[in-house]
Design a protein around this motif. Structure first.
Motif, PDB file in Angstrom:
ATOM      1  N   VAL A   1       0.863  -1.179   0.000  1.00  0.00           N
ATOM      2  CA  VAL A   1       0.000   0.000   0.000  1.00  0.00           C
ATOM      3  C   VAL A   1       0.898   1.227   0.000  1.00  0.00           C
TER       4      VAL A   1
ATOM      5  N   ASN B   1      -3.812   2.425  -6.500  1.00  0.00           N
ATOM      6  CA  ASN B   1      -3.859   2.526  -5.040  1.00  0.00           C
ATOM      7  C   ASN B   1      -5.164   1.969  -4.473  1.00  0.00           C
TER       8      ASN B   1
ATOM      9  N   GLY C   1      -6.377  -2.585  -1.686  1.00  0.00           N
ATOM     10  CA  GLY C   1      -7.157  -3.062  -0.548  1.00  0.00           C
ATOM     11  C   GLY C   1      -8.111  -4.181  -0.932  1.00  0.00           C
TER      12      GLY C   1
END
Length: 315
Positions: A261, A275, A279
């Motif tokens: 990350v 980005n 997640g």
């Protein structure tokens, strides 16, 4: 039917509708990059983008020289730059916004421009594109409601998923919105379409989606992000993995393809594809990310409940 058109000299150009036309054009124009000395160019068919950092007069002169050399190349090969479609997009808060000319005509400055169907502004914001996509979606929905007498649910969903939803999902890996107003504006197209189906007006949006076997557009964008990353990681698309991602070798928890990350100071970077998708990807199970077939991967990801990543207020 025996009539024939008159002969006319063809000095340049590619015949439309031919099989070899696009390939021949690519071969013809591919060496245009050789004339650039101080800037870079990206080509897609007959569209091109030239870009370079310009922070002082020397860099401005270098970029102007490249524009001149590019124009000379086009003249030499009997092509013409469409000045009416040329635009300059200055980016950065401290940008001096120099003026540029092409063939004696000043290239107009724009606050936003359209690049392969996606509207982006000088702050790398896609708000205008989201509004435009939503407007087109509502317009197309109204056309179908006025045109087709049959309002059978299965038929209506087929029309929607074939002719309307693709307009709302074109290239979302690039412009997927993160502002609530944009998320809601896009989702409202599907929400309104399903609400006008017979018997669905007083039913909640989640219930309508469940009965029609549809997912929210926001959740589908998450799936598209994950699938595209799978193709990048497994080298199924021509995208340089090392330029945008790096594997996390320090954390042993989770699957073996976890990604780092990266720190982001600005929103436009924080919500940029490379980005925001990390997640989603890192939370997948190991047996899913290691599937060797993209079809199996899409099926597995599509069966997951990804609503936890949705922030829209229309649900």
């Amino acid at each position: 039917m025996d009539a024939k058109s008159a002969y006319a000299p063809v000095k340049s150009g590619i015949p439309q509708g031919t099989i070899l036309g696009p390939l021949l054009f690519i071969i013809f124009i591919n060496d245009v990059t050789s004339v650039l000395k101080h800037s870079e160019v990206r080509l897609y068919a007959d569209d091109s983008k030239w870009f370079s950092p310009v922070n002082n007069l020397l860099q401005y002169q270098h970029f102007s020289d490249d524009i001149y050399r590019m124009n000379e190349w086009f003249i030499s090969w009997q092509l013409k730059i469409n000045s009416g479609k040329c635009e300059v997009l200055h980016m950065g808060r401290t940008n001096t916004a120099f003026n540029y000319e092409n063939d004696g005509h000043e290239i107009p400055k724009k606050e936003d421009c359209r690049d392969l169907g996606v509207i982006v502004n000088n702050k790398l914001n896609f708000h205008k594109h989201c509004l435009n996509v939503a407007r087109i979606g509502h317009y197309r929905s109204k056309q179908f409601r006025r045109t087709f007498i049959c309002h059978d649910h299965e038929f209506s969903v087929f029309l929607y998923t074939t002719y309307i939803r693709p307009l709302l999902e074109y290239c979302t890996e690039i412009w997927s919105p993160h502002h609530l107003q944009d998320i809601d504006a896009i989702e409202k197209v599907q929400k309104t379409f399903t609400k006008h189906l017979p018997g669905f007006y007083n039913i909640s949006y989640p219930e309508r989606l469940s009965r029609l076997n549809l997912k929210s557009l926001e959740e589908r964008r998450v799936v598209k992000d994950i699938v595209f990353l799978y193709k990048i990681v497994h080298k199924l698309v021509n995208v340089d993995f090392d330029r945008f991602f790096s594997f996390n070798v320090n954390n042993t928890r989770g699957h073996n393809l976890k990604l780092d990350v990266k720190f982001s100071r600005l929103d436009c970077r924080k919500h940029f594809y490379c980005n925001r998708v990390v997640g989603y990807w890192n939370n997948l199970d190991s047996d899913i990310v290691n599937l060797q077939n993209v079809t199996s991967f899409i099926t597995a990801v599509s069966s997951l409940d990804l609503s936890m990543y949705c922030r829209g207020r229309t649900l």
